[in-house]
Each structure stands twice: as C-alpha cells, then as structure tokens.
Design a protein around this motif. Structure first.
Motif, mmCIF file in Angstrom:
data_model
loop_
_atom_site.group_PDB
_atom_site.id
_atom_site.type_symbol
_atom_site.label_atom_id
_atom_site.label_comp_id
_atom_site.label_asym_id
_atom_site.label_seq_id
_atom_site.Cartn_x
_atom_site.Cartn_y
_atom_site.Cartn_z
ATOM 1 N N VAL A 206 -6.992 25.699 -4.139
ATOM 2 C CA VAL A 206 -6.179 26.007 -2.970
ATOM 3 C C VAL A 206 -6.330 24.915 -1.916
ATOM 4 N N ILE A 207 -7.571 24.533 -1.652
ATOM 5 C CA ILE A 207 -7.822 23.673 -0.499
ATOM 6 C C ILE A 207 -7.342 22.236 -0.720
ATOM 7 N N GLU A 208 -7.419 21.745 -1.939
ATOM 8 C CA GLU A 208 -6.927 20.386 -2.175
ATOM 9 C C GLU A 208 -5.410 20.290 -1.946
ATOM 10 N N PRO A 209 -4.626 21.205 -2.524
ATOM 11 C CA PRO A 209 -3.196 21.188 -2.200
ATOM 12 C C PRO A 209 -2.926 21.333 -0.707
ATOM 13 N N VAL A 210 -3.705 22.159 -0.034
ATOM 14 C CA VAL A 210 -3.491 22.338 1.402
ATOM 15 C C VAL A 210 -3.720 21.007 2.120
ATOM 16 N N ALA A 211 -4.808 20.342 1.774
ATOM 17 C CA ALA A 211 -5.109 19.059 2.423
ATOM 18 C C ALA A 211 -4.030 18.020 2.093
ATOM 19 N N ASN A 212 -3.639 17.999 0.832
ATOM 20 C CA ASN A 212 -2.558 17.084 0.439
ATOM 21 C C ASN A 212 -1.299 17.342 1.236
ATOM 22 N N CYS A 213 -0.966 18.614 1.333
ATOM 23 C CA CYS A 213 0.284 18.986 1.979
ATOM 24 C C CYS A 213 0.248 18.592 3.450
ATOM 25 N N PHE A 214 -0.905 18.807 4.061
ATOM 26 C CA PHE A 214 -1.025 18.460 5.476
ATOM 27 C C PHE A 214 -0.777 16.969 5.659
ATOM 28 N N LYS A 215 -1.322 16.174 4.749
ATOM 29 C CA LYS A 215 -1.232 14.724 4.915
ATOM 30 C C LYS A 215 0.104 14.151 4.419
ATOM 31 N N THR A 216 0.438 14.448 3.165
ATOM 32 C CA THR A 216 1.593 13.772 2.555
ATOM 33 C C THR A 216 2.862 14.596 2.628
ATOM 34 N N GLY A 217 2.738 15.873 2.983
ATOM 35 C CA GLY A 217 3.926 16.703 3.047
ATOM 36 C C GLY A 217 4.112 17.578 1.826
ATOM 37 N N ASN A 218 3.297 17.359 0.786
ATOM 38 C CA ASN A 218 3.423 18.236 -0.387
ATOM 39 C C ASN A 218 2.070 18.441 -1.055
ATOM 40 N N HIS A 219 1.985 19.535 -1.802
ATOM 41 C CA HIS A 219 0.710 19.943 -2.408
ATOM 42 C C HIS A 219 0.149 18.907 -3.361
ATOM 43 N N LEU A 220 1.046 18.199 -4.033
ATOM 44 C CA LEU A 220 0.583 17.299 -5.081
ATOM 45 C C LEU A 220 0.147 15.955 -4.526
ATOM 46 N N GLY A 221 0.383 15.745 -3.244
ATOM 47 C CA GLY A 221 -0.012 14.473 -2.650
ATOM 48 C C GLY A 221 0.910 13.333 -3.036
ATOM 49 N N ILE A 222 2.152 13.639 -3.378
ATOM 50 C CA ILE A 222 3.114 12.582 -3.715
ATOM 51 C C ILE A 222 3.507 11.866 -2.427
ATOM 52 N N GLN A 223 3.359 10.560 -2.409
ATOM 53 C CA GLN A 223 3.700 9.799 -1.214
ATOM 54 C C GLN A 223 5.201 9.506 -1.208
ATOM 55 N N PRO A 224 5.735 9.083 -0.052
ATOM 56 C CA PRO A 224 7.193 8.984 0.068
ATOM 57 C C PRO A 224 7.861 8.146 -1.024
ATOM 58 N N HIS A 225 7.289 6.985 -1.294
ATOM 59 C CA HIS A 225 7.911 6.139 -2.313
ATOM 60 C C HIS A 225 7.789 6.791 -3.694
ATOM 61 N N GLY A 226 6.705 7.532 -3.891
ATOM 62 C CA GLY A 226 6.501 8.213 -5.173
ATOM 63 C C GLY A 226 7.563 9.270 -5.406
ATOM 64 N N LEU A 227 7.916 9.963 -4.336
ATOM 65 C CA LEU A 227 8.940 10.993 -4.468
ATOM 66 C C LEU A 227 10.283 10.357 -4.820
ATOM 67 N N LYS A 228 10.524 9.220 -4.195
ATOM 68 C CA LYS A 228 11.785 8.540 -4.502
ATOM 69 C C LYS A 228 11.827 8.131 -5.980
ATOM 70 N N ASP A 229 10.704 7.599 -6.467
ATOM 71 C CA ASP A 229 10.639 7.211 -7.881
ATOM 72 C C ASP A 229 10.885 8.415 -8.785
ATOM 73 N N THR A 230 10.224 9.521 -8.448
ATOM 74 C CA THR A 230 10.352 10.724 -9.272
ATOM 75 C C THR A 230 11.805 11.157 -9.374
ATOM 76 N N LEU A 231 12.463 11.259 -8.231
ATOM 77 C CA LEU A 231 13.840 11.721 -8.252
ATOM 78 C C LEU A 231 14.740 10.717 -8.971
ATOM 79 N N THR A 232 14.367 9.439 -8.899
ATOM 80 C CA THR A 232 15.151 8.425 -9.617
ATOM 81 C C THR A 232 15.006 8.600 -11.135
#
Ligand code: HEM
Ligand code: SF4
Ligand code: SF4
Lengths: 550, 330
Positions: A206-232
């Motif tokens: 629970v706590i790792e996703p929470v910390a990730n989400c607080f920092k990167t915006g999502n539970h998995l800790g995907i950073q902005p460029h990573g999200l773009k790659d994923t959707l691509t």
C-alpha cells in the motif's frame, strides 16, 4: 504443500489442501487465541523510505515475525487517543462500535471466512477485535466489568492481531449489505488501519504506491515521459490491429474533458487492452480530451491508509482539471477509485464549481446525476452512446468469447453501477451469461486482493479469498462454457487472473472497453482479423480455442 | 460459560426480588423505588446515548448501495435499496425498521463436494427476529391496559385479537406463545451454532434470559399464580400518576416479574439493545446515494499536505520537455 515452490507462488498451494476447510472454531476463546504469522498470509511492512517521504509515523525496518515491533514508547496512549479522536470525528465509527448485537448475519458473508474458515475473518469478529478494546476503555460497562462485558485490555499481542486481521479485510463491504443495521466492517477496518498507521504499522504493497502516487502522480511511479512512451506503444498495437493511428493528447489545455484511469491499465495485461479500448473509442468519436501526467492515477491507495491520505492523493484530479481548463472529468474502469470519486472526492476537495455539468458532445446528454462532482464513469458515457445508436458495433467480432460479468465491490456497493456495464456488454458480444444470483450485483464477491492485499507474499489468503468468486466462475464455465470474465476494475484484472487460473482454469479476464473496442467498427479501418490481444477473432480450423471440460 | 454467567445473573435478580418481597417486606423498595429508578435511568441514559451519537458528525456520505444507482434516464434506478433522495431514504429505513429488509437478504453458506460453495436462502434469523420483535410489541401494547384509564382502544382490540384462540380461562395469548418461542429460538441458535457460540458474549445471553424470565413470569402470573389484577392495576396507576402506593394482596411472584422488567429497562441504555435507536443513525443506511448530485459537507475538512503541480513540474521539467510534453515554466 512444499516442493520446489515458495509460498509466494501459486504452485505452492494444492487446491485439495486449501479446500480441507474446517469451519469449527478452535477450543480456546478468541481473546485467548494468539495470531499465527504463517508465510503466505501476511504482507511485508512499509519500507522506511516511503514512510519518511510521506511524513508518516515511526519509519523503521521491521518484520511481523519479529518479537519486537519497535513501537513508539507511548504506543498505548497514541492508540487510545487515536480511538477517542475518531469516535468524535466519525458517527459511523461510534455507532458501529455500539450497536452490533452479534446476530451473526454477516458471519458467513466474508470471502476470507468462506475460503479460510478462520473465525476472526467473520466480519463480526474482525470488528470485535477493535470493539473489545473500545468496550474496555470507553464504555461504562466495560470499565466496571472488564472481560465480563466483552472488554479486553490493549496489549502488544492485540496490536499484532489487528495488523494481521485488518490487513485480511479487503474493505469490500459485502458484510454491510447483510447487517440489519448496516454495520460496515470496511469502515471499521479503515479506522483500525488509521490507528495502526499512527504506530508506523502498514504494508509496503500500500505505502509504496502511495508514495509513488504522491511524487509521480501514479501508483506505479511512471514518470511523465514514461507514460507517453506507454501510450505510444498502445497506439502502435492499435495500428497493427485496425490500421488506424490514434492520437494521444497529453496535458492539453482547453480540452473538453480530462480522462483519468487507474495506472494498472498502463502496465500489465490484460488492463492494457482496456486502456487501448478507451483510446480507440475516443479517437473514433473525435473527442477533444486529454490525459494528464500529473493526475495520472484514478486509483487511490490512500483509501487503504487513512482519510487524510485519500485527500492528499485525490487533490490532484481537481487541481489538474482547473489548471488545464477542461469542462468536466471522465474516469476509467476501476473499483476502489470509484469509491473515492463517488463518495469522497467532492466532500474532500470540492466544490468543483469551476467545472460544468458533464455533457456528451456526441449525444448531447447532460449527466445530471454528476452535476456536483462533474465526473462521470466511462461506462455511463458508453452506455449512453450505444443507446443513442452512435457507435457502429459488430458484436460477432467477440464471438469466440463466452462472457460473464463480475461486479466489482465498490462500484456495486458504494455506487450502484449495475445495469450500465450489462447493457454495454449485451451490445458488444453475443454470448453473455450471469453467474449465480447470490454472487453478483450488491452480493458480489471480492476478488480477494483488494484494499492493498493483492501481493504475492499474501498468496494463500488471495487464493482463499478468491475461492467464492472462483467457484461462481467455474459454475458458469461448466454450465455455459464461459471463457471470459469481464470486470470494471484494474485490481480485478490483475488479481482475478490469478484466481481464475487457479479455481477456474481456462477463463481469462478482460475489461469492458476491451470488448467494446474489439466490436467497434472504426471509420477507415482495415479488415479485422485479430483482436487487441493479437489473437484471431474467428476460429482457426475446427479446434475450439478453449477447453470447456476439465 | 458466558451463557451460564448470564443465567446466574438473571437468577440472582429474581432471588433478590423474592427475598425482598416474599421473605422481607421491602415492597416499597421493589414496587416503587426500583421502577422509578429504572425508568429514570432509561430515559436519561437513552437520551444521553442518542445525543452522544448525534454529537459526532457524519463527515462523509457513505451509504451501502444495494441496487441500481440513479444515472441515465432510461435505466430504472432502485429507489428503495439505493435511494437517491429523502423519500427513498425514508422508504429504505421503513423497510429496515419494520420488515428487517437486510436480514431478509440473508443467505446461508453450504459446502458441497469438492470446490463448490453454494449460498441458499437463510431466512430463519429473519423469521425469528421478526417474530420476537412483533410479539414483544404486541405484549407491550397490551400492557397499556394496566397503566391507562380509560384503556386505549388499540390495547383492548389487541387483547381480543390476541386471545382469539379462546383456549383456557383467562384465554391464552398468541403473542405470549410467539414471544417465548422466538426467544427460545434466538437462544437455541446461539448455543447450537459453534460460530455463534464462539462470538457470543455474556451480554448477548443476558438480555435473552431477562426476556425469557419476563415472559415466563408473565405467563405464570396470568395462568397460574393468579395475583389480583385489580390490585396490580391500582399499583400501576399509582406509579404513573406519581401517587405510588402498594395495595395489599399483590403476590410476591408479581414482584419477580416487575423486578426483571425494571432490570431490562435500566440495562437498556448501556447495552447492545441500543440498536433500537442506533439503527436510525446508521450512515450506511440513512443517507441518500446522491453523492455526485449534491455535495456533502464535512465540518472538520482539514487542509492536508499535497504535492502541487508546480512542485511536480519542478521535479520532472527536463524529462517532460525532452518528451515534448507542454510545461508551464520553460
Ligand atoms: C430496525 C430495527 C431493529 C432491528 C433490525 C432489530 C434486530 C434485532 C435482531 C436481529 C435481534 C436478535 C439478536 C440475537 O440474535 O440475539 C434483536 C434483538 C432484540 N431487539 Fe431488536 N431490532 C430492531 C429494533 C428494536 C427495537 C425498536 C427494540 C425495542 C425495544 C428492540 C429490542 C430488542 C430486544 C429486547 C432484543 C432481544 C435481546 C437479544 O436477543 O439480545 N429491537 N433485534
Ligand atoms: S450482521 Fe451486523 S449486528 Fe449482526 S453480527 Fe454482523 S455486524 Fe453485528
Ligand atoms: S468488508 Fe469484505 S473483507 Fe472486510 S470483513 Fe466485510 S466481507 Fe470481509
């Protein structure tokens, strides 16, 4: 059990062992039966770095099997003060502490009790673990009569028991449906987890996703460029299947609506196919929408931590909608996410008076039922499209699928979105069968891995908790040849995959919009021969794709 | 063990009443002081508990929804099990309180061979609980004939309907039989089911024994001990008109009944019997599922530490720019 496998692997558990269930309670009374931390039934504690990052109490290295849990010196005061504070802040807590008559109506309703037989997994007894302390220290009868009045002193073994059993509740609310007073053990679990957090007792899942989400915006800790790659990547796959290149609007100011979905949909199959489904639908309709990297999580593991943490994480959604200047918000297929969006978001981070009432740009429908939160569920949106005949659908493209539908706990019992998904499913596939009546809709069974319990080191409890759902799936598999279990929940898509492989092998899990997208006839598409899983959509030769018999 | 302790406690109450009124002559204590004290405890205690509950706010609107939500026009919503407005909530609460709606949903888990678990209907608790509560209500209303002059019509009517079997003199009351049978059932299931026995506390058996004692002594008074009804009525009227007097000729056995009742009344506010009041305040049942239509306000909604967009962009600006994502600050 045993063999070459470890307790965090499915193969370690033989069904006949798990099914050797004994519902008879032990000889010793429950107050005198200590908790047994056997591997496979508990979850690793939160790592200190995450607690530090989130400013949570008592970050340290520890393990539940340690004798000494390194609690703060004045732990008892902290907990008693914590109970007092919550009794004053939540009428629900106070009422639920006071009025249970121990009638037992809830007892055999919990999937963990059904699949495990441990009496402390009867919702009533789970609640009594905390209620006994409440009686001892906060009621007149308990202060005078102590144990005679069902009171029990707060000790370290009691705290250990809380940690074990309040992380064996998936906050699914099934017990609450059957209780004559609506006592919601999920609410009691939420309070208990808040109290445990005051001592630095929580789980890393629970706590790792929470910390990730607080920092990167999502539970998995995907950073902005990573999200773009994923959707691509997803767009590449979509192009392979349909010949159409979908666009990926991200952090786009002035879009009509912001789309938020659980990050589980970005990472792992089969959630990814559902995510592709959203992208295809939006593209086909030419919608002016946007993804956000800052608010890239619809789910909210704060719900499994504390009310304060729910609010800390949830704040991003309205903040981002305001920054981007969208008119309204749409949410993807997720279970606990919708508990937060439906029952907490507006109260915590509203009012959303800077947004407009969600209105479908295609059908003109104003979603009046979301006139305050300004956020609608994508399945509501799609059901409206289908009703107005705005989608060209070819359900035969899902003809190899024999479909059933699993109501996820929170959408069913904290919202009531029951008909919309069924309506959509009936329009996108030709073979749909319901599971037995006492296992669906408001009586639906949990996947066994919600509320932060869906991790591999908890495998025994996940398989046990998944038994009732697995059973019901197997029932329709045997009777109707069902081979696809649909669910609108990211946790389900991950955990039910394990549950089905184990209790109903041959059944795969999918989101609703995966099936929508497979049936969707897109303008200018090439002839569809494969589905989003890159599997043929028509039978190759004679062979059935899935064995029905076992 | 818990059952035994509760039984002993109830027997002790009865013994005290016997010694007090059958051996010693403390009828004033048992016939006047105790009833007044019990009623006072009940009223003050009950009000205190309700006020105490009401003092805690309801920060979030958390109904447990048990049917289709109100959303799109063409989908029929379940107004009673998932109400979206006040009328629906009143309907839902009425069903809960008058018909025990949620208990009616009860299913019973059964293990079948191999991996199968089935969930059949399990209506026994619903039947037993309804039988108990309604016969208790009828008995309660019939008792008004002792405390009122003229006797309200409902009490007279109930008395007639209830005795319609016309068996015995005075006629046997159906409600008494139902009450005792229902109590016996509620008690038996606690002992019979290993799970229920495991979760039952002394405070779960105590009210059951008290009630069985009350109903039992009541039936005995009616049919066997035959105390003088006129005297009992005189005494009851004295109590309600605040001119208490103990007429001669009231049998000591009557004081067993009275003392048990007083015990129940005084015990009520401190016990689980408060479910009678609490159910009305239960936030999972008494709130409308209109969360997205009308904002619910939390009176203590405190600010929390958040990670703002600006902080986020500071953390990731370079990566965002490299990926071609728009940023606020270059
Ligand atoms: C919505 C309303 C109510 C519901 C759903 C309800 C439900 C129940 C249930 C299920 C029991 C059985 C407990 C057991 O298994 O032993 C019970 C017991 C009892 N209830 Fe209620 N009740 C309600 C209202 C009331 C009211 C208004 C009274 C008023 C006096 C009351 C008085 C009692 C008493 C005296 C018992 C028996 C003691 C016991 O079994 O522990 N209840 N109730
Ligand atoms: S159903 Fe409700 S009242 Fe009955 S034991 Fe469970 S929580 Fe208590
Ligand atoms: S909320 Fe769900 S998991 Fe928790 S006790 Fe109730 S039925 Fe069991």
């Amino acid at each position: 059990m045993a063999g070459a496998h470890k307790f965090d692997q499915v193969e370690y558990y033989k069904p006949e062992d798990l099914l050797a269930l004994d519902y008879r309670p032990p000889e010793t009374g429950w107050m005198d039966t200590p908790v047994d931390f056997r591997p496979g039934t508990w979850i690793y504690p939160g790592k200190p770095k995450h607690l530090e990052y989130l400013d949570l109490a008592n970050p340290r290295q520890w393990a539940p099997t340690d004798e000494n849990w390194k609690l703060p010196e004045n732990w008892k005061e902290i907990v008693l003060a914590g109970i007092k504070e919550r009794l004053e802040k939540y009428r629900s807590f106070k009422i639920f502490m006071d009025i249970c008559v121990r009638c037992g109506a809830c007892a055999d309703k919990c999937h963990f009790y059904i699949g495990g037989g441990d009496p402390k997994n009867m919702p009533v007894l789970r609640a009594e673990l905390l209620r006994s302390v409440y009686r001892n220290d906060f009621t007149t009868a308990g202060k005078i009569l102590g144990r005679l009045a069902g009171g029990r002193e707060l000790t370290v073994p009691v705290i250990k028991e809380w940690f074990y059993y309040f992380f064996q509740c998936t906050e699914c609310r099934r017990c609450s449906v059957f209780c004559p007073y609506g006592i919601d053990t999920a609410e009691i679990t939420m309070m208990a987890r808040e109290l445990l957090n005051l001592l630095g007792l929580n789980v890393n899942w629970v706590i790792e996703p929470v910390a990730n989400c607080f920092k990167t915006g999502n539970h998995l800790g995907i950073q902005p460029h990573g999200l773009k790659d994923t959707l691509t990547f997803f767009a590449d796959d979509i192009e392979e299947v349909t010949g159409i290149r979908v666009d990926i609007p991200m952090n786009k100011k002035g879009a009509d609506f912001l789309f938020v979905t659980p990050s589980g949909d970005f990472l792992a199959d089969p959630g990814t196919y559902t995510c592709m489904g959203y992208m295809m639908l939006f593209h086909e309709l030419g919608l002016n929408y946007t993804w956000s990297t800052y608010a890239s999580e619809g789910g909210n593991f704060g719900l499994f931590t504390s009310h304060e943490m729910i609010k800390r994480l949830n704040s991003k959604i309205y903040a981002e909608a305001r920054r981007l200047g969208v008119k309204w918000i749409m949410g993807g297929e997720c279970g606990h996410m919708w508990r937060v969006l439906h029952q907490y978001m507006d109260t915590m981070n509203g009012p959303a008076d800077f947004l407009e009432v969600p209105t479908s740009p295609i059908t003109g429908t104003r979603f009046e039922h979301a006139r305050s939160t300004k956020m609608i569920h994508i399945v509501e949106f799609t059901a409206d499209l289908i009703k107005h005949g705005k989608l060209k659908l070819d359900p035969s493209q899902n003809d190899l699928l024999k479909v059933t539908f699993h109501d996820s706990c929170n959408p069913a019992r904290a919202m009531g979105i029951l008909e919309e998904p069924r309506y959509v499913l009936r329009n996108v596939c030709n073979h749909f069968n319901e599971m037995p009546e006492n296992t669906i809709r408001e009586k639906t069974f949990c996947c066994g891995g919600g509320a932060g319990l869906g991790t591999d080191e908890n495998m025994e409890m996940r398989l046990r908790g998944g038994l009732p759902r697995g059973n019901a799936v197997r029932h329709v598999q045997q009777r109707h040849g069902v081979n696809r279990l649909t669910a609108m929940c990211a946790i389900d898509r991950a955990t039910l995959t394990t549950v089905c492989d184990y209790w109903a092998p041959g059944v795969k899990v999918a989101g609703i919009h995966e099936l929508v997208a497979n049936a969707l006839v897109m303008k200018g598409q090439k002839e569809r021969t494969i589905n989003l899983r890159l599997e043929p959509i028509n039978e190759v030769e004679e062979q059935p794709i899935c064995e029905v018999e076992e | 063990m818990n059952a035994f302790l509760s039984l002993v406690a109830v027997l002790a109450v009865m013994l005290a009443a016997y010694v007090g009124t059958g051996v010693l002559d403390a009828k004033f204590l048992f016939g006047t002081v105790l009833p007044y004290a019990a009623i006072a405890t009940f009223l003050i205690g009950f009000i205190y508990r309700i006020v105490d509950w009401a003092k805690s706010p309801v920060p979030f609107r958390i109904p447990t929804t048990c049917g289709q939500q109100k959303s799109l026009e063409w989908i029929k919503s379940d107004r009673l099990d998932n109400p979206h407005d006040t009328i629906g909530v009143i309907g839902r609460m009425a069903l809960e309180v008058l018909c025990f709606r949620s208990l009616f949903r009860d299913t019973k888990m059964e293990r079948h061979e191999e991996a199968t678990v089935v969930y059949g209907p399990g209506l026994w608790l619903w039947i037993g609980a309804l039988a108990f509560h309604y016969s208790f209500l009828v008995v309660f209303v019939r008792h008004l004939r002792f405390f009122t002059e003229p006797v309200p019509y409902v009490a007279v009517l109930l008395q007639r309907v209830d005795g319609f079997f016309q068996v015995g003199v005075p006629p046997v009351m159906a409600s008494n039989l139902f009450l005792l049978a229902a109590l016996a059932f509620l008690f038996a299931r606690r002992l019979w089911s290993p799970q229920l026995r495991y979760i039952s506390l002394a405070s779960d058996y105590f009210p059951l024994f008290l009630l069985i004692g009350i109903a039992g002594t009541g039936v005995l008074l009616r049919h066997f001990v035959r105390t003088d009804i006129v005297n009992v009525k005189e005494m009851a009227m004295g109590l309600v008109s605040f001119k208490p007097a103990i007429p001669k000729g009231v049998h000591w056995f009557f004081f067993l009944h009275l003392t048990l009742v007083a015990t129940l009344i005084a015990y009520f506010p401190f016990s689980k019997l408060m479910h009678a009041g609490g159910v009305f305040l239960s936030p999972t049942r008494n709130l409308a599922n209109n969360n997205r239509m009308v904002r619910h306000v939390n009176p203590w909604n405190a600010p929390v530490k958040v990670h703002t967009y600006e902080e986020y962009e500071d953390d990731f600006r370079d990566k965002m720019k490299a990926a071609g994502l728009p940023v606020e600050k270059e």
